[in-house]
Design a protein around this motif. Structure first.
Motif, PDB file in Angstrom:
ATOM      1  N   LYS A  27       0.849  -1.248   0.083  1.00  0.00           N
ATOM      2  CA  LYS A  27      -0.103  -0.164  -0.038  1.00  0.00           C
ATOM      3  C   LYS A  27       0.892   1.238  -0.182  1.00  0.00           C
ATOM      4  N   GLU A  28       0.333   2.220  -0.417  1.00  0.00           N
ATOM      5  CA  GLU A  28       0.978   3.605  -0.488  1.00  0.00           C
ATOM      6  C   GLU A  28       1.085   3.987   0.699  1.00  0.00           C
ATOM      7  N   ILE A  29       2.390   4.468   1.161  1.00  0.00           N
ATOM      8  CA  ILE A  29       2.625   5.104   2.670  1.00  0.00           C
ATOM      9  C   ILE A  29       2.897   6.548   2.558  1.00  0.00           C
ATOM     10  N   CYS A 131      10.026  -2.111 -12.882  1.00  0.00           N
ATOM     11  CA  CYS A 131      10.745  -3.120 -12.041  1.00  0.00           C
ATOM     12  C   CYS A 131      10.081  -3.257 -10.632  1.00  0.00           C
ATOM     13  N   ASP A 132      10.586  -4.394  -9.879  1.00  0.00           N
ATOM     14  CA  ASP A 132       9.968  -4.464  -8.428  1.00  0.00           C
ATOM     15  C   ASP A 132      11.208  -4.351  -7.665  1.00  0.00           C
ATOM     16  N   LYS A 137       6.394  -1.468  -6.352  1.00  0.00           N
ATOM     17  CA  LYS A 137       6.528  -1.256  -7.843  1.00  0.00           C
ATOM     18  C   LYS A 137       7.311  -0.029  -8.459  1.00  0.00           C
ATOM     19  N   CYS A 138       8.374  -0.238  -8.906  1.00  0.00           N
ATOM     20  CA  CYS A 138       9.080   1.162  -9.326  1.00  0.00           C
ATOM     21  C   CYS A 138       9.555   1.129 -10.745  1.00  0.00           C
ATOM     22  N   LYS A 139      10.304   2.283 -10.967  1.00  0.00           N
ATOM     23  CA  LYS A 139      10.969   2.474 -12.422  1.00  0.00           C
ATOM     24  C   LYS A 139      12.331   2.547 -12.153  1.00  0.00           C
ATOM     25  N   SER A 140      12.886   2.186 -13.445  1.00  0.00           N
ATOM     26  CA  SER A 140      14.429   2.251 -13.486  1.00  0.00           C
ATOM     27  C   SER A 140      14.918   2.880 -14.770  1.00  0.00           C
ATOM     28  N   GLN A 160       4.982   4.684  -4.825  1.00  0.00           N
ATOM     29  CA  GLN A 160       4.114   4.156  -3.800  1.00  0.00           C
ATOM     30  C   GLN A 160       4.475   4.551  -2.484  1.00  0.00           C
ATOM     31  N   ILE A 161       5.389   5.582  -2.528  1.00  0.00           N
ATOM     32  CA  ILE A 161       5.897   6.548  -1.079  1.00  0.00           C
ATOM     33  C   ILE A 161       5.455   7.733  -1.263  1.00  0.00           C
TER      34      ILE A 161
END
Length: 231
Positions: A27-29, A131-132, A137-140, A160-161
């Motif tokens: 979850k987004e925190i 990418c994870d 869930k991220c971007k590279s 997600q942060i």
């Protein structure tokens, strides 16, 4: 009747599967702590004792306020940057053994706090991939310091942060997300940061206040002192 029961069972299975997938996604925190390890190349470690190099970075965040703290010599030297969007203000804190100093300044376009004052801007490649990383869930993307385009490094960031403009007034201001992997360069010392943990926790507002035992100095003094520590 049996057909209706079978349809209901089928719908229940689908809903259960969807809920299972959703529960696995972080979850987004908007409040918590990020802890980073710092890595160095073999050339650096061959000429500098690892014990005196900065070993970790900790970021605390709450309501878009952040404080980034990097330390060395087992905490004898610490540099922190407090960002407070509600005040449109940055504060740099420097502790060298018993000497404690700070400098506050307003957000200004194109101006970096003292820690980043001598670091070139980071340019970003146009190719971005998904990418994870540590469950997020991220971007590279590949980036490089403007004065050294041949030395590229990976930048990993996530949305997600929940921190608005997390890289404002830094060399990474083109990165639209919280960075979990990146490089920094101080003089000839290149540091590779990789987040090892993101934890949701309650952060007291006092974390973003200037400690009362810190003495105010001007920007040039703070910049010069931080530069001397990088020698």
């Amino acid at each position: 009747m049996n057909r209706s029961v079978n349809q209901l069972v089928g719908v229940a299975v689908i809903l259960f599967s969807l809920s299972s997938c959703i529960s696995k996604s972080p979850k987004e925190i908007s409040e918590g702590r990020i802890e980073y390890d710092i890595e160095y190349d073999t050339l650096t470690l061959s000429r500098i004792d690892k014990k005196i190099l900065p070993s970790s970075l900790v970021v605390l965040f709450c309501n878009n306020n952040t404080i980034n703290t990097i330390d060395g010599l087992s905490g004898a030297i610490t540099i922190s940057i407090i960002s407070q969007p509600s005040k449109k203000e940055f504060t740099t804190l420097l502790k060298v053994f018993n000497k404690k100093l700070y400098h506050s300044e307003p957000y200004t376009n194109g101006h970096y706090p003292a820690l980043y004052a001598r670091i070139p801007k980071v340019n970003i490649d146009t190719l971005v991939r998904d990418c994870d990383y540590i469950g997020y869930k991220c971007k590279s993307v590949m980036g490089y310091f403007a004065d050294n385009p041949d030395n590229r490094f990976e930048i990993i960031y996530t949305k997600q942060i929940a921190i608005d403009n997390p890289n404002l007034n830094t060399p990474f201001e083109n990165i639209d997300g919280v960075m979990l992997g990146f490089n920094l360069r101080f003089n000839n010392l290149e540091m590779k940061f990789r987040a090892r943990n993101v934890a949701k926790e309650n952060i007291n507002n006092d974390a973003f206040k200037i400690p009362k035992d810190y003495k105010k100095v001007d920007f040039q003094t703070m910049t010069d002192l931080i530069y001397l520590l990088q020698q």
